[in-house]
Motif scaffolding. Structure first.
Motif, short mmCIF file in Angstrom:
data_model
loop_
_atom_site.label_atom_id
_atom_site.label_comp_id
_atom_site.label_asym_id
_atom_site.label_seq_id
_atom_site.Cartn_x
_atom_site.Cartn_y
_atom_site.Cartn_z
N CYS A 33 0.85 -1.20 0.00
CA CYS A 33 0.00 0.00 0.00
C CYS A 33 0.88 1.25 0.00
O CYS A 33 1.80 1.36 0.81
CB CYS A 33 -0.88 -0.01 1.26
SG CYS A 33 -1.80 1.51 1.49
N CYS B 54 0.05 3.19 3.69
CA CYS B 54 0.53 2.68 4.97
C CYS B 54 1.64 1.63 4.84
O CYS B 54 2.23 1.22 5.84
CB CYS B 54 -0.63 2.14 5.80
SG CYS B 54 -1.30 0.60 5.13
N CYS C 1 -5.80 -2.46 0.19
CA CYS C 1 -4.87 -2.63 1.29
C CYS C 1 -5.53 -3.45 2.39
O CYS C 1 -6.67 -3.20 2.78
CB CYS C 1 -4.46 -1.27 1.84
SG CYS C 1 -3.40 -1.38 3.29
N CYS D 211 -5.40 -0.66 5.77
CA CYS D 211 -6.21 0.56 5.82
C CYS D 211 -7.42 0.53 4.89
O CYS D 211 -8.27 1.41 4.92
CB CYS D 211 -5.34 1.80 5.54
SG CYS D 211 -4.81 1.96 3.83
ZN ZN Z 1 -2.88 0.80 3.56
#
Ligand code: ZN
Length: 151
Positions: A3, A6, A30, A33
């Motif tokens: 991702c 994050c 992701c 998140c």
């Molecule tokens: Zn993420």
């Protein structure tokens, strides 16, 4: 792929191949998140497709040409490395002009290049490739070769 937000792992939620088949579009999510984004995959090196005489298609296979060349160049002062290079040159040349190439064009391209490299090998290769039906065709080839030599 991770991702971009994050840095955690992502999973593919959807995969689609583009209309012309040259790229793949993926929707990813992701696992941490939940953010979604899209990635594209493309061939870095587009494969060359060969159209055979009967219309069937197959992927270009340089080792077939190499095999023919090794036979044609038997006892000639041409090393295997030179022949491999030769096949790579043929492939590059074809890829520059085609994504799908009729098999006759491949044979012709090989012969056009081979005649410049070694004429004995050329005649051998051409005689196998073209299955000279008669003496006349063979003589015609030799004449053509002589003409090219003088150019
Ligand atoms: Zn993420």
């Amino acid at each position: 792929m991770n991702c971009p937000i994050c840095g955690n792992d992502t999973k593919v939620v959807e995969t689609r191949i583009s209309d012309n088949g040259s790229s793949i579009r993926r929707r990813r999510e992701c696992v941490s998140c939940g953010k979604r984004f899209t990635t594209y995959e493309k061939f870095e090196d587009m494969p060359l497709v060969v159209i055979k005489k009967d219309g069937r298609k197959e992927l270009f296979d340089g080792s077939k040409i190499l095999k023919g060349l090794v036979k044609a160049c038997e006892k000639r002062p041409i090393g295997i490395d030179r022949l491999k290079e030769f096949v790579e040159e043929v492939e590059r040349e074809l890829k520059n002009n085609y994504t799908e190439v009729p098999s006759e064009i491949i044979g012709q391209t090989v012969m056009d290049k081979l005649i410049l490299m070694d004429q004995v090998s050329y005649v051998r290769f051409a005689s196998v490739y073209k299955h000279f039906d008669d003496v006349e065709t063979f003589i015609h080839e030799i004449e053509q070769m002589e003409r090219k030599k003088k150019q």
